[in-house]
Design a protein around this motif. Sequence first.
Motif, mmCIF file in Angstrom:
data_model
loop_
_atom_site.group_PDB
_atom_site.id
_atom_site.type_symbol
_atom_site.label_atom_id
_atom_site.label_comp_id
_atom_site.label_asym_id
_atom_site.label_seq_id
_atom_site.Cartn_x
_atom_site.Cartn_y
_atom_site.Cartn_z
ATOM 1 N N ASN A 123 0.275 4.588 -10.891
ATOM 2 C CA ASN A 123 0.200 5.282 -10.201
ATOM 3 C C ASN A 123 -0.629 5.827 -9.397
ATOM 4 N N LEU A 124 -1.397 4.779 -8.509
ATOM 5 C CA LEU A 124 -1.634 5.632 -6.999
ATOM 6 C C LEU A 124 -0.711 5.624 -5.861
ATOM 7 N N PRO A 125 -1.251 6.429 -5.288
ATOM 8 C CA PRO A 125 -0.750 6.313 -3.621
ATOM 9 C C PRO A 125 -0.977 4.953 -3.141
ATOM 10 N N ILE A 126 0.077 4.753 -2.245
ATOM 11 C CA ILE A 126 -0.077 3.264 -1.341
ATOM 12 C C ILE A 126 -1.196 3.238 -1.187
ATOM 13 N N ILE A 127 -1.431 4.905 0.086
ATOM 14 C CA ILE A 127 -3.031 4.486 0.506
ATOM 15 C C ILE A 127 -4.463 4.087 -0.130
ATOM 16 N N ASP A 128 -3.746 4.367 -1.232
ATOM 17 C CA ASP A 128 -5.068 3.861 -2.677
ATOM 18 C C ASP A 128 -4.887 2.499 -2.899
ATOM 19 N N VAL A 129 -3.167 1.506 -3.060
ATOM 20 C CA VAL A 129 -3.515 0.337 -2.901
ATOM 21 C C VAL A 129 -4.203 -0.653 -2.240
ATOM 22 N N ILE A 130 -3.469 0.321 -0.879
ATOM 23 C CA ILE A 130 -3.946 -0.516 0.477
ATOM 24 C C ILE A 130 -5.289 -0.804 0.965
ATOM 25 N N ASN A 131 -6.245 0.454 0.336
ATOM 26 C CA ASN A 131 -8.269 0.495 0.544
ATOM 27 C C ASN A 131 -7.745 -0.346 -1.143
ATOM 28 N N LEU A 132 -7.556 -0.580 -2.109
ATOM 29 C CA LEU A 132 -8.077 -1.189 -3.701
ATOM 30 C C LEU A 132 -8.295 -2.274 -2.414
ATOM 31 N N ALA A 133 -6.568 -3.072 -1.589
ATOM 32 C CA ALA A 133 -6.125 -4.466 -1.754
ATOM 33 C C ALA A 133 -7.204 -5.177 -0.613
ATOM 34 N N GLU A 134 -7.229 -4.317 0.561
ATOM 35 C CA GLU A 134 -9.149 -4.158 0.811
ATOM 36 C C GLU A 134 -10.155 -4.883 0.480
ATOM 37 N N LYS A 135 -10.311 -4.139 -0.712
ATOM 38 C CA LYS A 135 -11.478 -4.519 -1.514
ATOM 39 C C LYS A 135 -11.517 -6.094 -2.411
ATOM 40 N N PHE A 136 -10.215 -6.432 -2.297
ATOM 41 C CA PHE A 136 -10.014 -7.828 -2.500
ATOM 42 C C PHE A 136 -10.114 -8.886 -1.696
ATOM 43 N N ASN A 137 -10.030 -8.238 0.105
ATOM 44 C CA ASN A 137 -9.833 -8.942 0.872
ATOM 45 C C ASN A 137 -8.786 -9.534 0.950
ATOM 46 N N LEU A 138 -7.675 -8.843 0.976
ATOM 47 C CA LEU A 138 -6.112 -9.044 1.419
ATOM 48 C C LEU A 138 -6.282 -8.441 2.934
ATOM 49 N N PRO A 139 -5.201 -9.403 3.742
ATOM 50 C CA PRO A 139 -5.041 -8.859 5.164
ATOM 51 C C PRO A 139 -4.179 -8.569 5.484
ATOM 52 N N VAL A 140 -5.109 -6.851 4.967
ATOM 53 C CA VAL A 140 -3.999 -5.495 4.946
ATOM 54 C C VAL A 140 -4.184 -4.320 5.272
ATOM 55 N N ASP A 141 -4.719 -3.204 6.232
ATOM 56 C CA ASP A 141 -5.117 -1.779 6.090
ATOM 57 C C ASP A 141 -4.526 -1.355 5.961
ATOM 58 N N LYS A 142 -4.250 0.070 6.057
ATOM 59 C CA LYS A 142 -4.276 1.400 6.563
ATOM 60 C C LYS A 142 -3.274 1.521 7.561
ATOM 61 N N LYS A 143 -3.946 1.052 9.351
ATOM 62 C CA LYS A 143 -3.248 1.479 9.793
ATOM 63 C C LYS A 143 -2.689 0.216 9.933
ATOM 64 N N PHE A 144 -2.252 -0.954 9.772
ATOM 65 C CA PHE A 144 -0.977 -2.037 9.767
ATOM 66 C C PHE A 144 -0.134 -1.526 8.658
ATOM 67 N N TRP A 145 -0.533 -1.530 7.887
ATOM 68 C CA TRP A 145 0.518 -0.635 6.668
ATOM 69 C C TRP A 145 0.991 0.731 7.156
ATOM 70 N N PHE A 146 0.693 1.943 7.960
ATOM 71 C CA PHE A 146 1.754 2.430 8.162
ATOM 72 C C PHE A 146 2.173 2.621 9.909
ATOM 73 N N GLU A 147 1.648 1.460 10.123
ATOM 74 C CA GLU A 147 2.560 0.968 11.843
ATOM 75 C C GLU A 147 3.712 0.264 11.132
ATOM 76 N N MET A 148 3.631 -0.311 9.979
ATOM 77 C CA MET A 148 5.184 -1.276 9.598
ATOM 78 C C MET A 148 6.501 -0.280 8.610
ATOM 79 N N ARG A 149 5.373 1.063 8.369
ATOM 80 C CA ARG A 149 6.205 2.393 7.585
ATOM 81 C C ARG A 149 6.913 2.952 8.978
#
Length: 147
Positions: free
Chosen positions: A82-108
């Motif tokens: 139930n998390l908004p995508i921004i929180d999912v992206i923030n959590l993914a960053e904590k797992f050292n995945l190569p995705v961040d808010k800036k990239f995600w929202f540029e892609m959107r």
Amino acid sequence: MFYLNDKNYLRYQKLYDEVKKHYLVLNKAFDSLSHYDMKNYEEDLELLRILDQIAYRFSKLQDSTGKLLRAYLTLKGENVENLPIIDVINLAEKFNLPVDKKFWFEMREIRNLITHEYEEDYGKIINTLELIKNSLQRFKEIIEALR
């Protein structure tokens, strides 16, 4: 620990395969695009088909990658349903995945651009295609990190 027949793992694997397919088809479409004169995009139906394929596959790639990130984090024990995508992206960053808010929202934003009709603006088409093509390396890194 998860098991190969676990429903979360099976969902993850299905989404991973889907993301990889969208990425590969998108790359192939860009390879095909190099054989065409973009200035003829309004008259050349085959070129128009490739442009439509790029728009469709990019939209699907971006959407499916978001679902894959959720599935990955679920496998890691995170409750992201139930998390908004921004929180999912923030959590993914904590797992050292190569995705961040800036990239995600540029892609959107790019995805939103290609879903609107802009067939009469040649410069906008070329610019959007460049943005999509430039994003493919980052998507590749995300896919590899989620493997």
